[in-house]
Design an enzyme around this catalytic site. Structure first.
Site: not given
Ligand code: HSE
Length: 435
Positions: A50, A135, A204, A208
């Site tokens: 960007r 993942v 997150d 996963k």
């Molecule tokens: N933010 C994620 C974590 C890593 O704390 O494991 C990326 O998926």
């Protein structure tokens, strides 16, 4: 006469943040090995970013702000997408497939939202879509599920797949700190982002979990199918209570096949904090590490452990995929994508069997325990253990249930909160892996 040098495989790199710049570095540093392993050299021919001014360390002539034009270039063979987020990553991936280019991605949010449609587009174009880095960072996990265990039946996949929350919970267990204090420390040390919502609230991990469940059970599972609770409500009391029964608190992503009683199985996928025995292999996973515990019919129990985040570890997984899709390209083939043939029904959380650990402040007088037990019985929840500490006005009852539908357990908690003899429900956590 010497043979003409092999034509390079030309890569478009979309994104050059922590992971993208590590990918670029590894491609440069390992150029000779990659050539030997693939059969052709790999050349990055463009990098979409960007703000080019933010990337003084990469070859400036490769930078562009026009990612769509880079993907569309005739001289690009493969696309590596490490931008993250839904758009423009999704449109760029579809554009890559439409022009016959394989994609390597680290984009868990997009794969968890739109995986089946993206795979269908890749299959139709006869190209690859690989995303090992999406993942658990560096840990080889998706390919083992997709390929090595393709002949087995998976029962359960239970993982610590978010390093930020594992760091916070580990510190709470080590120091006795509350959630806010441990989060502040994690932020200061760079383990938590300035806006920690995606990690702390379990988004997150849920993305996963959706990807893991899809592969494990050959069933399309999206983020919306995943029950999700984060760790912001986990208290120092919860962590202390866990220690009292030989447990520790972890944010778990749990994907399991659950029989529905009618001869078919369902898939239940959930992310929530839970107490697990300190003897469980996942209990030893400390700090920001990730680990995934797999239970399969024939293989038995397997554990995958390693670094789940960070530029270099994540880039390692991206490079592994890059080599795989490049080899396919050289062979004029494409790999088998995941299959959704089983298409099992998703079991709602309310019907998913879980176990609870409940801690109550109660008045210590005759009939209170009986009345408390009655609320469990009313919901058909069986009690496994009861322990009382203190007496008089400072009595505490700690109850661990047997497994019951989650809705029955949460209804029991609601009823307990309304009981006059219960001064407070001071800790409620699900329990996993306790005999
Ligand atoms: N933010 C994620 C974590 C890593 O704390 O494991 C990326 O998926």
């Amino acid at each position: 006469m010497t043979a003409a040098p092999p034509v390079p495989l030309r890569v478009a790199l979309l994104g050059c943040g922590t992971v993208g710049s590590a990918v670029l570095r590894l491609i440069e540093d390992q150029a000779d090995d990659l050539t030997a392993r693939i059969g052709r050299p790999v050349e990055v021919v463009g990098i979409a970013v960007r703000r080019p001014a933010h990337h003084p360390d990469v070859p400036q002539h490769l930078l562009t702000t026009d990612a769509a034009a880079l993907v569309a270039r005739d001289d690009v063979d493969l696309v590596v997408e490490v931008i993250g987020g839904i758009e423009p990553a999704r449109s760029l991936m579809y554009a890559a497939f439409a022009s016959g280019k394989s994609v390597v991605s680290a984009n868990k949010a997009l794969l968890a939202e739109d995986g089946p449609a993206l795979h269908a587009a890749a299959a139709e174009a006869g190209v690859d879509l690989y995303y090992e880095a999406a993942v658990a960072g560096a840990i080889p996990l998706l390919r083992p599920l997709r390929e090595s265990l393709a002949g087995d039946q998976l029962r359960r996949v239970v993982g610590i797949v978010n390093g930020t929350t594992n760091y916070i919970l580990s510190r709470m267990a080590e120091t006795g700190a509350g959630f806010a204090e441990a989060l502040a420390e994690a932020t200061e040390l760079g383990y938590a982002e300035a806006d920690p919502t995606a990690d702390v609230d379990g988004f997150d991990a849920a993305a996963k979990a959706a990807i893991l469940a899809s592969l494990a059970f050959h069933t399309p599972v999206s983020s919306a199918d995943v029950y999700r609770e984060g760790i912001s409500a986990v208290s120092a009391t919860d962590v202390a209570r866990a220690a009292e029964i030989g447990c520790t608190v972890k944010l778990l992503a749990i994907c399991e096949r659950v029989p529905n009683g009618a001869g078919t199985d369902t898939v239940a996928v959930r992310v929530h904090p839970a107490m697990i025995p300190t003897t469980h292999p996942l209990a030893a996973v400390g700090g920001a590490f990730n680990a995934v515990f797999v239970e399969a019919e024939a293989a038995g129990q397997l554990m995958f452990y390693g670094q789940g985040a960070g530029g270099e570890p994540t880039a390692s997984a991206v490079l592994g995929d890059l080599v795989a899709v490049a080899r396919n390209r050289v062979a004029g083939a494409s790999g088998q994508g995941p299959t959704g043939y089983a298409d099992l029904a998703i079991r709602p959380m309310a019907e998913t069997p879980t176990r609870y650990h409940v801690s109550l402040d109660v008045a210590d007088r005759p009939g209170v325990l009986a009345a408390v037990a009655q609320e469990f019985a009313r919901q058909d929840v069986s009690i496994s253990t009861v322990r009382q500490t203190g007496r008089g006005d400072a009595a505490t009852l700690v109850i661990v249930t047997h497994s019951a539908p989650d809705a029955a357990l949460s209804a029991t908690i609601a009823a307990l909160r309304d009981m006059p003899a219960v001064r407070g429900v001071t800790s409620v956590l699900r329990v996993e892996g306790l005999s």
